[in-house]
Design a protein around this motif. Sequence first.
Motif, short mmCIF file in Angstrom:
data_model
loop_
_atom_site.label_atom_id
_atom_site.label_comp_id
_atom_site.label_asym_id
_atom_site.label_seq_id
_atom_site.Cartn_x
_atom_site.Cartn_y
_atom_site.Cartn_z
N THR A 133 -2.05 -5.45 -1.17
CA THR A 133 -2.91 -6.57 -1.56
C THR A 133 -2.38 -7.92 -1.05
O THR A 133 -1.21 -8.26 -1.28
CB THR A 133 -3.03 -6.60 -3.10
OG1 THR A 133 -3.37 -5.29 -3.54
CG2 THR A 133 -4.10 -7.59 -3.54
N ASN A 134 -3.27 -8.64 -0.37
CA ASN A 134 -2.97 -10.00 0.14
C ASN A 134 -1.76 -10.05 1.07
O ASN A 134 -1.05 -11.06 1.10
CB ASN A 134 -2.79 -10.98 -1.04
CG ASN A 134 -4.12 -11.43 -1.61
OD1 ASN A 134 -5.16 -10.84 -1.33
ND2 ASN A 134 -4.10 -12.47 -2.43
N HIS A 255 -8.92 -12.44 -5.39
CA HIS A 255 -7.74 -12.47 -4.52
C HIS A 255 -7.63 -13.72 -3.63
O HIS A 255 -6.55 -14.03 -3.15
CB HIS A 255 -7.73 -11.25 -3.59
CG HIS A 255 -7.70 -9.95 -4.32
ND1 HIS A 255 -6.61 -9.54 -5.06
CD2 HIS A 255 -8.63 -8.97 -4.45
CE1 HIS A 255 -6.87 -8.36 -5.60
NE2 HIS A 255 -8.09 -8.00 -5.26
N ALA A 260 -3.85 -17.06 -6.75
CA ALA A 260 -3.37 -15.76 -6.27
C ALA A 260 -2.34 -15.97 -5.16
O ALA A 260 -2.58 -16.74 -4.24
CB ALA A 260 -4.54 -14.93 -5.74
N GLU A 279 1.09 -6.90 -7.41
CA GLU A 279 -0.35 -6.74 -7.65
C GLU A 279 -0.86 -7.76 -8.66
O GLU A 279 -1.93 -8.34 -8.47
CB GLU A 279 -0.65 -5.32 -8.15
CG GLU A 279 -0.42 -4.23 -7.12
CD GLU A 279 -1.24 -4.44 -5.86
OE1 GLU A 279 -2.46 -4.64 -5.95
OE2 GLU A 279 -0.64 -4.40 -4.76
N THR A 282 -0.91 -11.32 -7.06
CA THR A 282 -1.84 -11.55 -5.95
C THR A 282 -3.29 -11.40 -6.42
O THR A 282 -4.21 -11.43 -5.60
CB THR A 282 -1.61 -10.54 -4.80
OG1 THR A 282 -1.62 -9.21 -5.34
CG2 THR A 282 -0.30 -10.79 -4.09
N THR A 283 -3.48 -11.23 -7.72
CA THR A 283 -4.82 -10.96 -8.26
C THR A 283 -5.09 -11.85 -9.46
O THR A 283 -4.16 -12.23 -10.18
CB THR A 283 -4.90 -9.47 -8.68
OG1 THR A 283 -4.44 -8.66 -7.60
CG2 THR A 283 -6.33 -9.07 -9.01
N HIS A 307 -6.17 -3.10 -10.46
CA HIS A 307 -5.14 -2.83 -9.45
C HIS A 307 -3.96 -2.05 -10.02
O HIS A 307 -3.34 -1.26 -9.32
CB HIS A 307 -4.67 -4.14 -8.81
CG HIS A 307 -5.52 -4.53 -7.64
ND1 HIS A 307 -5.11 -4.38 -6.34
CD2 HIS A 307 -6.78 -5.01 -7.59
CE1 HIS A 307 -6.09 -4.77 -5.53
NE2 HIS A 307 -7.10 -5.17 -6.26
#
Length: 367
Positions: A133-134, A255, A260, A279, A282-283, A307
């Motif tokens: 993620t990201n 995101h 984030a 996670e 980043t969320t 996530h």
Amino acid sequence: MLAPPPKLTFDKGGAFIRDTRAEVEAYLASPRTRFRGAVRLYAKAPIALALTVVPYAVLVLSRQGIMVAVLCLATLAVGSTLTGFCIQHDANHGAYFRSRRWNHLLGWTSDALLGFSSYAWRVKHNVAHHTYTNIDGFDADFTQTPFMRFAPAQPARPWYRYQHLYIWPLYLLMGLRWQAVGDIAAFARGRIGESALRFPRGWNLVGVLAGKALFVLWALVIPSFVYPWWAVLAGYVCFSMVTSLIMATTFQLAHCVEEASAASSDEVRAVQPEWAVHEVETTVDFCPRNPVLTWMLGGLNFQIEHHLFPRVPHTHYPRIAEIVRRNCERHGVRYTSQPSLRAALRSHFVHLRTMGRLGLPVEIEMG
Ligand SMILES: [Zn+2]
């Protein structure tokens, strides 16, 4: 062909996820809790299906005037969005049934009703996005260069200074792109982000081809027996754009916002962060107290919980959020939840504007 970069590895353990997982497992241990979550999940399927089938039948069984046709298309867009958020997303994560085969079969609603391959989605979304993620280059949702820039690690380009304005038409076109060429291009490349996408074989290939054929049949061929081709094309493009905008924006609000964090692959290799902490940070959740939005988005306003526990039905997320939030406070993990849709949209807009200007001459960056 360039060799793929070395794999990224995370610390899969840590006290935060250990404690959180233990509490979530205790919550889900009750058969009554699991039963109620399953009933609430399954109840959405006939509603989504009815909001898809009924307006479509009205549209194609007799030629309608413009007002009824627009109303039917709008209802169809709602039905398809519900299918995307509340059925295919859970099923393709393996959260709908215990059986992998049944999950894949229900996940095929994305092929048949939304026009994009569930086989490719499971790599694009479950692997590339959920694992990395990201992370620039690895999360395909996060890597949209040279059209958009979402993080400082991505190179600056002069046109990004307008991205907070031109991104909205691009969101409208994303669905059309995936329906028309996105899946095919991904199969040809053999990877999404840095995750391998094997060319489908056997039943997977049948699913991809039959899904594309069925989508073209109901979206374009059958309506053209009732309406002129230009009206069918216009209706299809409008339907696709509306569903695309809703889906793209929903995922981006979780995101691609100021709160984030993001990382480059070099940073992850150097630090090897705890995956669960990565996670959460980043969320971002949004509108946790809005039951209507929570119902319609299939819990995607609780993306932190999603996530961490993607194989748990989304109907449990509001309760799991209490556990996650408590453990974040206990372990010093940054947990962000936007109180309103307006705040979430504003944060997305400001983030795009900031990223678009970062690294340009100072009078633009600060303007
Ligand atoms: Zn997901």
